[in-house]
Structures are given as C-alpha cells and as structure tokens.
Motif scaffolding. Structure first.
Motif, PDB file in Angstrom:
ATOM      1  N   ARG A 178       0.877  -1.173   0.000  1.00 56.10           N
ATOM      2  CA  ARG A 178       0.000   0.000   0.000  1.00 56.10           C
ATOM      3  C   ARG A 178       0.912   1.220   0.000  1.00 56.10           C
ATOM      4  O   ARG A 178       1.800   1.342   0.839  1.00 56.10           O
ATOM      5  N   GLN A 179       0.699   2.111  -0.946  1.00 51.53           N
ATOM      6  CA  GLN A 179       1.660   3.193  -1.171  1.00 51.53           C
ATOM      7  C   GLN A 179       0.956   4.516  -1.417  1.00 51.53           C
ATOM      8  O   GLN A 179      -0.088   4.558  -2.060  1.00 51.53           O
ATOM      9  N   SER A 180       1.529   5.591  -0.906  1.00 60.10           N
ATOM     10  CA  SER A 180       1.017   6.931  -1.205  1.00 60.10           C
ATOM     11  C   SER A 180       2.186   7.816  -1.629  1.00 60.10           C
ATOM     12  O   SER A 180       3.301   7.678  -1.114  1.00 60.10           O
ATOM     13  N   ILE A 181       1.922   8.718  -2.568  1.00 66.34           N
ATOM     14  CA  ILE A 181       2.950   9.589  -3.145  1.00 66.34           C
ATOM     15  C   ILE A 181       2.520  11.039  -2.944  1.00 66.34           C
ATOM     16  O   ILE A 181       1.349  11.382  -3.079  1.00 66.34           O
ATOM     17  N   GLY A 182       3.482  11.888  -2.597  1.00 66.65           N
ATOM     18  CA  GLY A 182       3.175  13.295  -2.394  1.00 66.65           C
ATOM     19  C   GLY A 182       4.367  14.174  -2.711  1.00 66.65           C
ATOM     20  O   GLY A 182       5.331  13.743  -3.364  1.00 66.65           O
ATOM     21  N   ALA A 183       4.329  15.397  -2.233  1.00 66.12           N
ATOM     22  CA  ALA A 183       5.419  16.347  -2.443  1.00 66.12           C
ATOM     23  C   ALA A 183       5.374  17.389  -1.333  1.00 66.12           C
ATOM     24  O   ALA A 183       4.305  17.697  -0.806  1.00 66.12           O
ATOM     25  N   ARG A 184       6.535  17.920  -0.988  1.00 66.38           N
ATOM     26  CA  ARG A 184       6.615  18.992   0.015  1.00 66.38           C
ATOM     27  C   ARG A 184       7.989  19.633  -0.075  1.00 66.38           C
ATOM     28  O   ARG A 184       8.884  19.138  -0.779  1.00 66.38           O
ATOM     29  N   GLY A 185       8.150  20.736   0.666  1.00 63.81           N
ATOM     30  CA  GLY A 185       9.430  21.421   0.692  1.00 63.81           C
ATOM     31  C   GLY A 185      10.438  20.700   1.583  1.00 63.81           C
ATOM     32  O   GLY A 185      10.069  20.093   2.592  1.00 63.81           O
ATOM     33  N   LEU A 203       9.908  14.951  -3.838  1.00 64.07           N
ATOM     34  CA  LEU A 203       8.884  13.925  -3.955  1.00 64.07           C
ATOM     35  C   LEU A 203       8.911  13.072  -2.683  1.00 64.07           C
ATOM     36  O   LEU A 203       9.986  12.820  -2.129  1.00 64.07           O
ATOM     37  N   THR A 204       7.755  12.640  -2.222  1.00 61.32           N
ATOM     38  CA  THR A 204       7.688  11.781  -1.047  1.00 61.32           C
ATOM     39  C   THR A 204       6.936  10.495  -1.394  1.00 61.32           C
ATOM     40  O   THR A 204       6.053  10.489  -2.268  1.00 61.32           O
ATOM     41  N   MET A 205       7.307   9.421  -0.719  1.00 61.17           N
ATOM     42  CA  MET A 205       6.611   8.155  -0.911  1.00 61.17           C
ATOM     43  C   MET A 205       6.556   7.433   0.420  1.00 61.17           C
ATOM     44  O   MET A 205       7.562   7.363   1.140  1.00 61.17           O
ATOM     45  N   HIS A 222      10.081   7.716   2.304  1.00 67.56           N
ATOM     46  CA  HIS A 222      11.209   8.088   1.457  1.00 67.56           C
ATOM     47  C   HIS A 222      11.025   9.478   0.872  1.00 67.56           C
ATOM     48  O   HIS A 222       9.898   9.915   0.645  1.00 67.56           O
ATOM     49  N   THR A 223      12.135  10.166   0.600  1.00 65.34           N
ATOM     50  CA  THR A 223      12.107  11.447  -0.100  1.00 65.34           C
ATOM     51  C   THR A 223      13.077  11.393  -1.273  1.00 65.34           C
ATOM     52  O   THR A 223      14.156  10.807  -1.165  1.00 65.34           O
ATOM     53  N   TYR A 224      12.687  12.012  -2.383  1.00 63.86           N
ATOM     54  CA  TYR A 224      13.450  11.943  -3.626  1.00 63.86           C
ATOM     55  C   TYR A 224      13.656  13.342  -4.206  1.00 63.86           C
ATOM     56  O   TYR A 224      12.782  14.204  -4.088  1.00 63.86           O
ATOM     57  N   ARG A 225      14.785  13.525  -4.884  1.00 63.67           N
ATOM     58  CA  ARG A 225      15.025  14.754  -5.631  1.00 63.67           C
ATOM     59  C   ARG A 225      14.263  14.678  -6.953  1.00 63.67           C
ATOM     60  O   ARG A 225      14.537  13.802  -7.779  1.00 63.67           O
TER      61      ARG A 225
END
Length: 239
Positions: A178-185, A203-205, A222-225
C-alpha cells in the motif's frame, strides 16, 4: 529540426538531447560542444541553442562547469508504480547505485509505525536510514522500519545491495504493498543530505509492504530529488 513545425526550435533541440541522454547516446560525463559550435553545426541561432541547453540544466540533466563546458550529468530515473526497489530500478536504468547507511538500530515503535507493521506501540522495531546515490550524487533518502528478527540487517549488506533483494534472499516472498505519493518542501536536514536548498520541492513516498502470508514486512518513508527521479504510471479508462 522541423522548421515548419509550430513547436519552437529550442524545444525540439532540448527534446532530442534529452532522448539521447535517456537512451545512452550521450552518457554521463559527455561534453557538449560550446553554444557557438552547436549553433553552427545545427544551423540554429546561438540564443536558440542556449535556451535548449538551459532547459536541460534546469531539469538536472546537464551542468555548466567553468573551464570544462556543458556536461551530461545523468538521465532522470522514471520509476514505474509497481512493487520494486529503488536499487533495482537504478540498476535497470544503468545508474550505478550506491548506498550509505546512516542509521541501523532498534527503536520503540511509534503509533504510526506500530499501526503499519501491526505490532504493539512501543515494541522493538528495526529502523534503517539510508542515502541512495547514483553516479556519486545523492538522489533519495530512505527510512525503513521492519519487524525485529525478520532477517540479518548487517550494515555491510545494506550498503552492498537493495533491501528487497536481501528479503528475497532470506526467503521472504513480497506480495503486495500500500503506497502513497506526495510532495513537500525540503527541511533543513533533508536539504543538506540531498544537496538541495532548504524549501526545495521533494517527492515523497510512503509504503507498507506485505509478504504472501499477508504479514507486514516493511514500512518506509522516502524522499526523492525530483530533478533526478519521477514516478510513472498508466491510467486506464473504466468501461
């Protein structure tokens, strides 16, 4: 270049260069000619070439180095929305993954972690924090929680390969997630880890992974560039 097309010439050039980077025709470290050379060879104006190059610099695919010229850095990793590990995705994209383990310890489960792993709040869980690099540059910060005693989580093994590979080697069959994806500063500490400015978009997951018995075997945040990484998926029209 199609001069009769309504698509601007700089955009056509940037698309062609991006495709060459993604398909390996322009490999990391390759040098492009200077703007005057490229403009003359392609029969384009220097401002057109400059604009095309700048658009790829903005995407993180090219970098301008003083005294060296414009250099290919990498292609962006496009991760399909399926149950795969970042390590495997990077290898498949020819990105030469590397891992630096920042934390490898046992901690009391927070309410969020306990709910995800179906364990008692405050019970022991394994916490692993890793920095994933590609071509020597950081691209993702990974924080994972696992039930204790699941398998050997030696730091050397975690730096040598991916977490899911270690699970499979230990006889764990990954079944679903089960996964959710988002974004933030980016927070200050995240920005420093990922060599981004504070407040830069990330990007966040968040993912909870289950084995074939329905047991939760991993909870990760997790956070991604975004200049180095994107999620890719297919949408189907419901009949």
């Amino acid at each position: 270049m199609d001069r009769s097309s309504p698509v601007p010439l700089y955009f056509q050039l940037s698309q062609q260069l991006e495709a060459a980077i993604e398909h390996g025709a322009l490999t990391p470290g390759s040098l492009l000619g200077n703007e005057i050379e490229l403009a003359g060879r392609l029969g384009l104006s220097r401002p057109t070439v400059r604009q095309a190059i700048q658009s790829l610099v903005d995407k993180g695919l090219l970098v301008r180095r003083r005294g060296v010229g414009t250099q290919v850095v990498h292609s962006q990793v496009k991760r399909p929305l399926e149950l795969s590990s970042l390590y495997d995705d990077l290898e498949a994209a020819g990105q030469r993954p590397a891992t630096k383990v920042l934390v490898n310890t046992v901690v009391p489960a927070s309410a969020e972690v306990a709910a995800a792993l179906n364990v008692a709040e405050g019970s022991d869980v394994h916490r692993v924090e890793r920095l994933r690099l590609s071509h020597g540059e950081p691209m993702a910060y990974l924080c994972n929680y696992l039930p204790p005693g699941l398998f050997d989580l030696a730091t050397g093994q975690l730096e040598a390969t991916g977490l899911y590979r270690l699970m499979r080697a230990a006889g764990i069959t990954l079944h679903s997630a089960r996964q959710s994806i988002g974004a933030r500063g980016a927070l200050a500490e995240e920005a420093e880890r990922l060599t981004e400015r504070e407040g830069a978009p990330l990007l966040t997951m968040q993912r909870t992974t289950y084995d074939d018995t329905g047991r939760a075997v991993e909870f990760g945040t997790h956070t991604y560039r975004p200049t180095r990484y994107s999620f890719e998926f297919q949408l189907l029209v419901r009949p």
